[in-house]
Design a protein around this motif. Structure first.
Motif: not given
Length: 351
Positions: A116-121, A138-144, A125-129
């Motif tokens: 959970a902590e890794k997924a949050k980090r 699509r990559q951002l949605e997958d991270a969420r 990072r993906f939101e900044n990118l």
């Protein structure tokens, strides 16, 4: 000569026996005639129709049931490491009852926490990118989605670890225990029966005339049949809206137990419903009624003759029946002995 004398003696004896038999037969016939005369009138006990104060108070019997009772089932898998409460122990809601082996669950929780902590980090990072258009939507949605999934897995892992500590859901007393140290639990394994008798419910039945005199919230005096006359205060908490097949209505009374919990579920109890509404009414003992309350009659005695008469009844109490029509005050009514009567038969009054 001797032979003649012998014959004469025999004849005399036979004559005496015949006379005795005839005398006994006449006596028996006389006794039967007397019996017929005596049985011509049936002995009965009578009472008079009286105008009295009608007390509508009544009692009802039933059984005590616990205010709460449940069978506790396992919500986890694993081997029992310790049993902290045994049969007969009192418990409060939240008390620890059983501890199940938790090493595996703890390791699963640590893994879920890390994921959970890794997924949050990763999401941060993906939101900044994404803000600099460095990744696709699509990559951002997958991270969420990954962050939500690992968070859900973390919550589930915490619940599984929490359920290795089996606690009492209610306060009460352990009535039965079904497991031991070393037992292996599966989902749904029966653990304990817990009963709360700090308060009890006395379940009684009331007739259609009695139930109209009861309201929710009424105070009721309650006694346990095995309680040496000790009284408890009860409160009516439920009244059935529909009668059972015997035309009785279920009434539930909540009773606070004594400090030593000397009332037990399953005991017989009696509730006394005090009704203050009193009025003048013509009353007869219930045993004077012939037939059912729905189709009642009485035997009226006049000049030594019992006559059956239909009556109309009103309120029925424990030992009295209100008579609305059919008899008048002062008339003599058969109270006992009706089983031998028929309309128009002669009777004699017992003192």
């Amino acid at each position: 000569m001797k032979k003649v004398i012998y014959i004469v003696l025999v004849l005399v004896v036979l004559a005496a026996i015949g006379f005795k038999l005839m005398s006994n037969k006449e006596q028996m016939a006389a006794n039967a005639a007397v019996a017929d005369i005596k049985s011509d009138a049936i002995p009965v006990a009578v009472t008079q129709v009286k105008t009295e104060k009608l007390d509508k108070s009544f009692t009802a019997q039933g059984n005590f049931a616990p205010i709460q009772s449940l069978t506790l089932l396992s919500e986890t898998n694993g081997q029992i490491k310790s049993v902290l409460k045994r049969k007969g122990d009192k418990v409060k809601a939240g008390d620890l009852l059983v501890q199940v082996e938790s090493n595996t669950m703890a390791a699963d929780l640590a893994t879920a926490q890390t994921n959970a902590e890794k997924a949050k980090r990763d999401l941060e990072r993906f939101e900044n990118l994404a803000a600099g258009d460095a990744i696709t939507q699509r990559q951002l949605e997958d991270a969420r989605l990954a962050a939500k999934s690992t968070q859900a897995q973390l919550v589930a892992a915490r619940q599984r670890l929490t359920k290795t500590r089996i606690t009492a859901p209610i306060s009460g007393e352990i009535n039965e225990i079904y497991v031991e140290v070393g037992s292996y639990l599966n989902m749904g394994t029966k653990l304990y029966d817990i009963v709360n008798v700090d308060k009890l419910k006395l379940k009684v039945k009331a007739s259609e005339s009695e139930v109209l005199l009861i309201n929710k919230g009424d105070k009721v005096t309650v006694k346990a049949d095995a309680g040496a006359g000790q009284e408890y205060e009860g409160v009516v908490t439920a009244i059935a809206a529909q009668a059972d097949p015997t035309l009785k209505f279920d009434v539930e009374i909540e009773v606070k137990n004594a400090a030593d919990n000397n009332l037990r579920a399953g005991m017989y109890g009696t509730a006394y419903f005090k009704v203050d509404d009193q009025r003048d009414a013509m009353l007869l003992p219930r045993q004077a009624i012939v037939g059912s309350i729905q189709n009642p009659s009485v035997y009226v005695v006049n000049n030594g003759v019992a006559t059956m008469r239909k009556v109309k009844v009103g309120v029925v109490t424990q030992d009295k029946v209100e008579i609305l029509e059919g008899v008048q005050p002062g008339e003599q009514i058969v109270q006992s002995g009706q089983i031998n009567l028929r309309d128009g038969i002669k009777v004699t009054l017992l003192k």
